[in-house]
Design a protein around this motif. Structure first.
Motif, short mmCIF file in Angstrom:
data_model
loop_
_atom_site.label_atom_id
_atom_site.label_comp_id
_atom_site.label_asym_id
_atom_site.label_seq_id
_atom_site.Cartn_x
_atom_site.Cartn_y
_atom_site.Cartn_z
N GLN A 1 0.82 -1.21 0.00
CA GLN A 1 0.00 0.00 0.00
C GLN A 1 0.86 1.26 0.00
O GLN A 1 0.52 2.26 -0.67
CB GLN A 1 -0.95 -0.02 1.21
CG GLN A 1 -1.97 -1.14 1.18
CD GLN A 1 -2.83 -1.13 -0.06
OE1 GLN A 1 -3.24 -0.06 -0.54
NE2 GLN A 1 -3.12 -2.31 -0.59
N GLU A 2 1.97 1.23 0.71
CA GLU A 2 2.88 2.38 0.72
C GLU A 2 3.46 2.61 -0.68
O GLU A 2 3.58 3.75 -1.15
CB GLU A 2 4.00 2.13 1.74
CG GLU A 2 4.86 3.34 2.00
CD GLU A 2 5.96 3.07 3.02
OE1 GLU A 2 6.74 4.00 3.29
OE2 GLU A 2 6.05 1.93 3.54
N THR A 3 3.79 1.52 -1.36
CA THR A 3 4.34 1.62 -2.72
C THR A 3 3.30 2.20 -3.67
O THR A 3 3.60 3.08 -4.49
CB THR A 3 4.79 0.24 -3.22
OG1 THR A 3 5.74 -0.31 -2.30
CG2 THR A 3 5.44 0.33 -4.59
N SER B 1 -4.14 0.71 -14.13
CA SER B 1 -4.15 -0.20 -12.98
C SER B 1 -2.71 -0.53 -12.62
O SER B 1 -1.92 -0.94 -13.49
CB SER B 1 -4.91 -1.48 -13.32
OG SER B 1 -4.70 -2.46 -12.33
N LEU B 2 -2.37 -0.32 -11.37
CA LEU B 2 -1.05 -0.68 -10.84
C LEU B 2 -1.24 -1.85 -9.89
O LEU B 2 -1.92 -1.73 -8.87
CB LEU B 2 -0.44 0.50 -10.09
CG LEU B 2 -0.21 1.77 -10.91
CD1 LEU B 2 0.25 2.90 -10.01
CD2 LEU B 2 0.78 1.53 -12.03
N ASP B 3 -0.66 -2.99 -10.24
CA ASP B 3 -0.74 -4.21 -9.43
C ASP B 3 0.66 -4.47 -8.89
O ASP B 3 1.62 -4.55 -9.67
CB ASP B 3 -1.24 -5.36 -10.30
CG ASP B 3 -1.64 -6.59 -9.51
OD1 ASP B 3 -1.41 -6.63 -8.28
OD2 ASP B 3 -2.17 -7.54 -10.12
N CYS B 4 0.77 -4.60 -7.57
CA CYS B 4 2.08 -4.69 -6.92
C CYS B 4 2.09 -5.84 -5.92
O CYS B 4 1.13 -6.04 -5.17
CB CYS B 4 2.37 -3.37 -6.20
SG CYS B 4 3.93 -3.34 -5.28
N LEU C 1 -5.41 -6.43 5.23
CA LEU C 1 -4.01 -6.39 5.63
C LEU C 1 -3.30 -5.21 5.00
O LEU C 1 -3.45 -4.92 3.82
CB LEU C 1 -3.33 -7.71 5.24
CG LEU C 1 -3.89 -8.96 5.93
CD1 LEU C 1 -3.26 -10.21 5.33
CD2 LEU C 1 -3.66 -8.90 7.44
N GLY C 2 -2.50 -4.54 5.83
CA GLY C 2 -1.75 -3.38 5.34
C GLY C 2 -2.53 -2.10 5.34
O GLY C 2 -1.98 -1.04 5.08
#
Length: 250
Positions: free
Chosen positions: A21-23, A93-96, A246-247
């Motif tokens: 989430q920070e990223t 969309s950013l998937d990490c 989570l997160g």
């Protein structure tokens, strides 16, 4: 076989997902017209490595990058590229994914690039709502079909469609564990949800038809009709006290 996590293991997964989430928040500050998806990928990889973690996607079944960057009609698994330059009105969309102390975190968000159309904004809003409604079902005694049905019902009531070829999944010491979490389903069906289960819930919602085609690279999945698609994802633990995103919270 579904693997249930202990409270100590969930605490590690919370750390992993907090980094995800920070990223994603960091990347949101860089999503603007003129930026390449390859630049976003470099930023993400440098950020994750600087935190002492490992990118989860890079090298996974041969995937070449840290992020999946899926623009406009790309549903999932868009490969970052120097040639893909964001422009005003796009959505991305950013998937990490990351690995922290042997456990995986996984999350995704779809962001506007500059000012987007009201139709695109509505797609993003409805898809995020699909995720929020599905999370509420991730509690002991519910069934997997309740999670899936919540996504399908809200998307289709809004006039959109859900992707069937790609699904969410269990997550833990492996990026993909049982069970599969479909974006469509029948309430009251499927395995019962038990405390310690962690689900990567990821609605993929299309503006038009649900049909998909995959590019020659074997990864990039697009809407067959060329219309927009949005994707949001949280890793969610089922606990005695209800869902734990989570997160994000808990």
């Amino acid at each position: 076989m579904m693997v249930l996590k202990t409270r100590a293991e969930l605490a590690v997964m919370h750390k992993a997902n907090a980094l995800v989430q920070e990223t994603l928040r960091m990347l949101a500050d860089h999503v603007r017209p003129g930026v390449s998806t390859a630049e976003l990928d470099r930023l993400a990889e440098d950020f994750i490595l600087a935190k002492g973690a490992k990118p989860a996607f890079k090298g996974y079944h041969g995937y070449p990058a840290t992020l999946c960057t899926s623009v406009n009609d790309v549903i999932v698994h868009g490969i970052p590229s120097e040639r893909c330059i964001l422009k005003e009105g796009d959505i991305i969309s950013l998937d990490c994914g990351v690995v922290v102390d042997g456990f995986y975190g996984d999350g995704a968000v779809t962001l506007p690039v500059g000012k987007i159309s009201p139709e695109a904004q509505r797609l993003l809003q409805v898809t995020r709502e699909c995720l929020e409604l599905a999370v509420k079902e991730a509690r002991p005694g519910r069934r997997l079909g309740d999670v899936s049905a919540a996504i399908q019902r809200h998307a289709e009531e809004a006039g959109f469609s859900v992707v069937r070829e790609f699904v969410g999944h269990g997550i833990g010491r492996s990026l993909h564990e049982d069970p599969q979490v479909c974006n469509y389903g029948v309430p009251g069906t499927g395995p019962e949800l038990r405390p310690g289960l962690v689900l990567a819930i990821e609605p993929m919602v299309n503006e038009g038809s649900p049909h998909v085609r995959v590019d020659a690279d074997g990864w990039t999945a697009r809407t067959e009709d060329g219309k927009l698609s949005a994707h949001f994802e949280y890793s969610v633990a089922v606990t005695e006290n209800g869902p734990w995103v989570l997160g994000v919270e808990g």
